[in-house]
Design a protein around this motif. Structure first.
Motif, mmCIF file in Angstrom:
data_model
loop_
_atom_site.group_PDB
_atom_site.id
_atom_site.type_symbol
_atom_site.label_atom_id
_atom_site.label_comp_id
_atom_site.label_asym_id
_atom_site.label_seq_id
_atom_site.Cartn_x
_atom_site.Cartn_y
_atom_site.Cartn_z
ATOM 1 N N ALA A 10 0.837 -1.206 0.000
ATOM 2 C CA ALA A 10 0.000 0.000 0.000
ATOM 3 C C ALA A 10 0.869 1.252 0.000
ATOM 4 N N ARG A 11 1.859 1.271 0.860
ATOM 5 C CA ARG A 11 2.713 2.457 0.981
ATOM 6 C C ARG A 11 3.578 2.687 -0.257
ATOM 7 N N ALA A 12 3.886 1.634 -0.987
ATOM 8 C CA ALA A 12 4.710 1.785 -2.193
ATOM 9 C C ALA A 12 4.021 2.661 -3.228
ATOM 10 N N VAL A 33 -8.790 14.112 6.324
ATOM 11 C CA VAL A 33 -9.811 13.171 6.754
ATOM 12 C C VAL A 33 -9.262 12.323 7.894
ATOM 13 N N ASP A 34 -9.947 12.381 9.010
ATOM 14 C CA ASP A 34 -9.567 11.670 10.228
ATOM 15 C C ASP A 34 -10.410 10.401 10.320
ATOM 16 N N THR A 35 -9.747 9.254 10.390
ATOM 17 C CA THR A 35 -10.463 7.978 10.480
ATOM 18 C C THR A 35 -10.367 7.343 11.866
ATOM 19 N N ARG A 36 -9.864 8.093 12.850
ATOM 20 C CA ARG A 36 -9.721 7.528 14.191
ATOM 21 C C ARG A 36 -11.076 7.249 14.840
ATOM 22 N N TYR A 88 -0.821 3.744 10.262
ATOM 23 C CA TYR A 88 -0.850 2.421 9.643
ATOM 24 C C TYR A 88 -2.148 2.219 8.860
ATOM 25 N N SER A 89 -3.280 2.279 9.555
ATOM 26 C CA SER A 89 -4.548 2.064 8.848
ATOM 27 C C SER A 89 -4.813 3.157 7.825
ATOM 28 N N SER A 90 -4.275 4.352 8.055
ATOM 29 C CA SER A 90 -4.460 5.426 7.072
ATOM 30 C C SER A 90 -3.745 5.111 5.764
ATOM 31 N N VAL A 109 2.585 10.393 7.692
ATOM 32 C CA VAL A 109 3.566 9.518 8.323
ATOM 33 C C VAL A 109 3.498 9.726 9.836
ATOM 34 N N GLY A 110 3.248 8.655 10.569
ATOM 35 C CA GLY A 110 3.203 8.744 12.031
ATOM 36 C C GLY A 110 1.862 9.131 12.607
ATOM 37 N N GLY A 111 0.892 9.443 11.746
ATOM 38 C CA GLY A 111 -0.460 9.738 12.212
ATOM 39 C C GLY A 111 -0.553 10.931 13.143
ATOM 40 N N VAL A 112 -1.591 10.914 13.958
ATOM 41 C CA VAL A 112 -1.839 12.024 14.884
ATOM 42 C C VAL A 112 -0.735 12.110 15.939
#
Length: 131
Positions: A10-12, A33-36, A88-90, A109-112
């Motif tokens: 996915a990240r590639a 967009v926040d998916t938490r 990760y899930s993002s 990268v690293g999320g919130v």
């Protein structure tokens, strides 16, 4: 293929953004967009200006061709910057959005956690939750 390999694949395909790059993209018109989960948002704070969209309906809310889209989903060229707790899930969500045609979808990268560590703003809300 295990979860780590799925994540790497996915990240590639993403041009992931640092927290400061993400903030600059949002200032230039990208959708944040926040998916938490509600629990994580309560623990970590809300991101000012972010749309909160549950991961389970993300593709339907952001696909411009979907009748259940949010008004901000105006075209496939919209840059969508996803954020989750740790990034990760993002990444998986961004790859899924790319698969439905949102070719500029990416994540932080690293999320919130990284957003806060970078000194970027969080607040107590209210959140702009989109069911």
């Amino acid at each position: 293929m295990g979860a780590a390999e799925v994540l790497a694949t996915a990240r590639a395909g993403l041009q992931r953004l640092t927290p400061h790059e993400a903030a600059a993209a949002v200032a230039a018109g990208a959708l944040l967009v926040d998916t938490r989960t509600p629990v994580h948002r309560a623990e970590q704070g809300e991101l000012p200006g972010a749309l909160v969209i549950d991961r389970t309906v993300l593709e339907w809310r952001l696909d411009p061709a979907c009748p259940h889209r949010v008004p901000e989903a105006t075209g496939y060229d919209v840059q969508v910057v996803l954020v989750c707790r740790h990034g990760y899930s993002s990444s998986l969500a961004a790859a899924s959005l790319q698969a439905v045609g949102l070719h500029r979808a990416t994540d932080v990268v690293g999320g919130v956690e990284a957003w806060k560590a970078a000194g970027l703003p969080v607040d107590d809300g209210p959140a702009d939750v989109r069911p």
